[in-house]
Design an enzyme around this catalytic site. Structure first.
Site, PDB file in Angstrom:
ATOM      1  N   ASP A   1       0.861  -1.189   0.000  1.00  0.00           N
ATOM      2  CA  ASP A   1       0.000   0.000   0.000  1.00  0.00           C
ATOM      3  C   ASP A   1       0.896   1.237   0.000  1.00  0.00           C
ATOM      4  O   ASP A   1       2.107   1.125   0.171  1.00  0.00           O
ATOM      5  CB  ASP A   1      -1.015  -0.011   1.157  1.00  0.00           C
ATOM      6  CG  ASP A   1      -0.393   0.015   2.540  1.00  0.00           C
ATOM      7  OD1 ASP A   1       0.831  -0.219   2.655  1.00  0.00           O
ATOM      8  OD2 ASP A   1      -1.115   0.244   3.508  1.00  0.00           O
TER       9      ASP A   1
ATOM     10  N   HIS B   1      10.520  -9.048   0.484  1.00  0.00           N
ATOM     11  CA  HIS B   1      10.269  -7.609   0.351  1.00  0.00           C
ATOM     12  C   HIS B   1      11.563  -6.827   0.603  1.00  0.00           C
ATOM     13  O   HIS B   1      12.389  -7.238   1.426  1.00  0.00           O
ATOM     14  CB  HIS B   1       9.195  -7.206   1.375  1.00  0.00           C
ATOM     15  CG  HIS B   1       8.592  -5.875   1.113  1.00  0.00           C
ATOM     16  ND1 HIS B   1       9.178  -4.702   1.534  1.00  0.00           N
ATOM     17  CD2 HIS B   1       7.458  -5.515   0.457  1.00  0.00           C
ATOM     18  CE1 HIS B   1       8.424  -3.684   1.162  1.00  0.00           C
ATOM     19  NE2 HIS B   1       7.384  -4.142   0.495  1.00  0.00           N
TER      20      HIS B   1
ATOM     21  N   PHE C   1       6.501   2.042  -4.309  1.00  0.00           N
ATOM     22  CA  PHE C   1       7.899   2.238  -3.881  1.00  0.00           C
ATOM     23  C   PHE C   1       8.469   3.617  -4.191  1.00  0.00           C
ATOM     24  O   PHE C   1       9.489   4.012  -3.631  1.00  0.00           O
ATOM     25  CB  PHE C   1       8.825   1.151  -4.464  1.00  0.00           C
ATOM     26  CG  PHE C   1       8.499  -0.227  -3.964  1.00  0.00           C
ATOM     27  CD1 PHE C   1       8.812  -0.619  -2.676  1.00  0.00           C
ATOM     28  CD2 PHE C   1       7.825  -1.138  -4.780  1.00  0.00           C
ATOM     29  CE1 PHE C   1       8.484  -1.880  -2.191  1.00  0.00           C
ATOM     30  CE2 PHE C   1       7.502  -2.410  -4.318  1.00  0.00           C
ATOM     31  CZ  PHE C   1       7.835  -2.777  -3.022  1.00  0.00           C
TER      32      PHE C   1
ATOM     33  N   TYR D   1       3.030   4.708   0.748  1.00  0.00           N
ATOM     34  CA  TYR D   1       3.737   5.250   1.919  1.00  0.00           C
ATOM     35  C   TYR D   1       2.745   6.093   2.723  1.00  0.00           C
ATOM     36  O   TYR D   1       1.905   6.789   2.158  1.00  0.00           O
ATOM     37  CB  TYR D   1       4.901   6.135   1.477  1.00  0.00           C
ATOM     38  CG  TYR D   1       6.039   5.393   0.814  1.00  0.00           C
ATOM     39  CD1 TYR D   1       6.746   4.391   1.489  1.00  0.00           C
ATOM     40  CD2 TYR D   1       6.437   5.705  -0.481  1.00  0.00           C
ATOM     41  CE1 TYR D   1       7.811   3.729   0.892  1.00  0.00           C
ATOM     42  CE2 TYR D   1       7.505   5.050  -1.086  1.00  0.00           C
ATOM     43  CZ  TYR D   1       8.190   4.055  -0.393  1.00  0.00           C
ATOM     44  OH  TYR D   1       9.238   3.409  -0.987  1.00  0.00           O
TER      45      TYR D   1
END
Length: 216
Positions: free
Chosen positions: A60, A183, A73, A62
């Site tokens: 989801d 991740h 990202f 930031y």
């Protein structure tokens, strides 16, 4: 081929989306939500479907002030790179033996080259990661992934972290290329994100299928 606008408009006509829209509209009025409303679908605006080569799936947006810009990202160039972004840049440097073309953390150039920077949840409340989990965004993005799987060819999917890797079942592996890794977050990057070489591997695949590699 349909445009993203056609595909998104079809989703918007579905019952689940009507409920999602009501919830999201209320949340934007009553709390601080990221990204700005007009940037929710930024990933689609920056990467037209007929230019799609790669999908990088995040979780989801930031949840800090000014960070989210509707691209997984990625952050605006004037924002300090978050830890996950720092680790992505580290892996690019190790993998390709050169610095990334996006050292400032703004991944818009990737998006313009055909990298769909998609989160599974497209909005978030300030300082509350995954706060918009189960409102309906997951249905929307699952449907987008299924559409790509069924209607595009030879897309490279980069699935980082357990939630993204679970989406493997939505993708036809006989038509597409799936690369998985932990991740890039500091909590998991040392378990195999570092050393995954996804950036060189993606470009090798694109080369083999006569598509221009990405300038990572």
């Amino acid at each position: 081929m349909k445009t993203w606008e056609d595909i998104i408009n079809k989703e918007k006509s579905e019952d689940y989306y009507q409920g999602l829209k009501k919830e999201i509209d209320i949340k934007y009025k009553t709390s601080k939500v990221f990204p700005q409303k007009e940037k929710i679908f930024n990933a689609f605006a920056k990467t037209p479907i007929d230019n799609l080569k790669v999908v990088i799936l995040g979780q989801d947006p930031y949840h800090g002030e000014g960070q989210a810009q509707g691209l997984s990202f990625s952050t605006p160039s004037n924002i300090k790179n978050p830890p996950s972004m720092q680790n992505i840049l580290k892996e690019i440097n190790e993998d390709l033996k050169r610095p990334s073309s996006c050292l400032d953390g703004d991944l818009t150039p990737w998006a313009k080259e055909g990298v769909l920077l998609l989160n599974t949840i497209l909005t978030v409340e300030e300082s509350k990661p995954k706060s918009h989990h189960n409102l309906g965004w997951e249905i929307f993005t699952d449907n987008i992934i299924k559409y790509i799987s069924q209607n595009c060819e030879d897309v490279v999917f980069l699935l980082w972290g357990a939630p993204a890797i679970k989406k493997t079942k939505l993708i036809d592996a006989t038509r597409h290329h799936i690369l998985t890794a932990p991740h890039p977050s500091p909590l998991s990057s040392y378990r195999g994100f570092f050393g995954c070489k996804h950036f060189s591997k993606t470009n090798e695949i694109l080369d083999l299928i006569d598509k221009k590699p990405i300038n990572w």
